[in-house]
Design a protein around this motif. Structure first.
Motif, short mmCIF file in Angstrom:
data_model
loop_
_atom_site.label_atom_id
_atom_site.label_comp_id
_atom_site.label_asym_id
_atom_site.label_seq_id
_atom_site.Cartn_x
_atom_site.Cartn_y
_atom_site.Cartn_z
N VAL A 67 0.79 -1.37 -0.05
CA VAL A 67 0.16 -0.08 0.19
C VAL A 67 0.87 1.25 -0.20
N ILE A 71 0.92 4.00 -3.00
CA ILE A 71 0.33 5.73 -2.84
C ILE A 71 1.76 6.41 -3.08
N ARG A 76 -2.33 7.76 -4.91
CA ARG A 76 -3.77 7.32 -4.26
C ARG A 76 -3.88 5.99 -4.64
N ILE A 77 -5.12 5.47 -4.33
CA ILE A 77 -5.50 4.11 -4.55
C ILE A 77 -7.01 4.44 -4.81
N LEU A 80 -9.62 -0.64 -4.92
CA LEU A 80 -8.90 -1.99 -4.29
C LEU A 80 -9.54 -3.15 -4.81
N THR A 118 -6.55 0.98 3.10
CA THR A 118 -6.91 1.87 2.22
C THR A 118 -8.20 2.77 2.48
#
Length: 261
Positions: A67, A71, A76-77, A80, A118
């Motif tokens: 993660v 990022i 950003r994500i 998911l 997230t």
């Protein structure tokens, strides 16, 4: 929701549904973070611009680094996609507990950890989608996959609880319940065998690409649940309308397993 421009983290991306989702979402304009255990297979799936991070999702430090690096690279994500998992054909009374624990670690606890890492970031932005790949076996217990069904039922329950928790935050949760998909899943099952009469279910099966297309449509429509193909929807409908008949029907396959053992 438009897929174009979204940053998508896909677990189990080296083959099967994960690899097909990578191709489908990339085609729709997404930027991808791909993870899986096999660097070689991931390299075959990846294209220029993808962030490829091979590793073992059962390792908590790797999940944290996954993660963080996603990022750090993309900022950003947005989506998911929890896809990684494996099955176990052994019946409950003969399922090795260490294998069951390992299966729950990958099928349930790894997705939960990634969600916990997230979802707060998505909430802070007021947008995001979490896609949990469960199974028809997560809605209807399959006797030849009882412990796998248990792990996927748990993932469905997690998705439903998460959807309630995140309601109104801009973060959406999608549960995907595929039926039989032509992938390497049977070859990756740890222990046991499937009933002989189900060893070639081609008339009910769909390709990983067809499954990925249904997932992409679900993302665009912000669906709560994606069940594919139509035969899987019919099976779940039959189980709701005729529960005892369905249970007896499925018990036949368990008896086949006992005869094969």
């Amino acid at each position: 929701m438009k897929i174009s421009g979204q940053i998508v983290l896909i677990t189990g991306a080296s083959s099967g549904i994960g690899a097909a989702c990578a191709s489908e979402l990339r085609r729709n304009g997404a930027s991808l973070v791909l993870t899986g255990r096999s660097p070689g297979r991931l390299a075959q799936v990846a294209k220029p611009g993808d962030l490829v991070l091979p590793g073992d999702l059962c390792d908590a430090p790797f999940r944290e680094a996954l993660v963080q690096q996603a990022i750090l690279h993309f900022g950003r994500i947005d989506i998911l996609l929890n896809n990684a998992g494996f099955g176990l054909y052994a019946p409950p009374t003969r399922s090795p507990l260490d294998e069951v624990r390992a299966m729950f670690e990958l099928n349930l606890f790894a997705p939960l950890d990634l969600i916990q890492r997230t979802a707060p970031l998505m909430k802070a932005r007021g947008s995001g989608i979490i896609v949990n790949i469960s199974s028809v076996a997560g809605r209807l217990t399959l006797p030849w996959l009882s412990m796998y069904s248990a792990s996927k039922f748990a993932l469905c329950a997690l998705s439903e609880g998460l959807r309630s928790e995140l309601s109104g935050t801009g973060v959406h949760v999608i549960t995907v319940c595929p039926g039989y998909v032509r992938t390497a899943f049977p070859g990756n099952v740890r222990g046991g065998t499937m009933p002989a009469s189900l060893s070639n279910p081609s008339r009910f099966a769909i390709t990983a690409e067809e499954c990925a297309s249904a997932i992409a449509r679900g993302i665009e429509k912000r669906a709560n649940t994606v069940v594919t193909p139509a035969s899987a929807r019919l099976l779940l409908l039959a189980a709701r309308l005729f529960p005892w008949q369905t249970e007896r029907f499925l018990a036949r396959f368990h008896r086949q397993l006992e005869q094969q053992a």
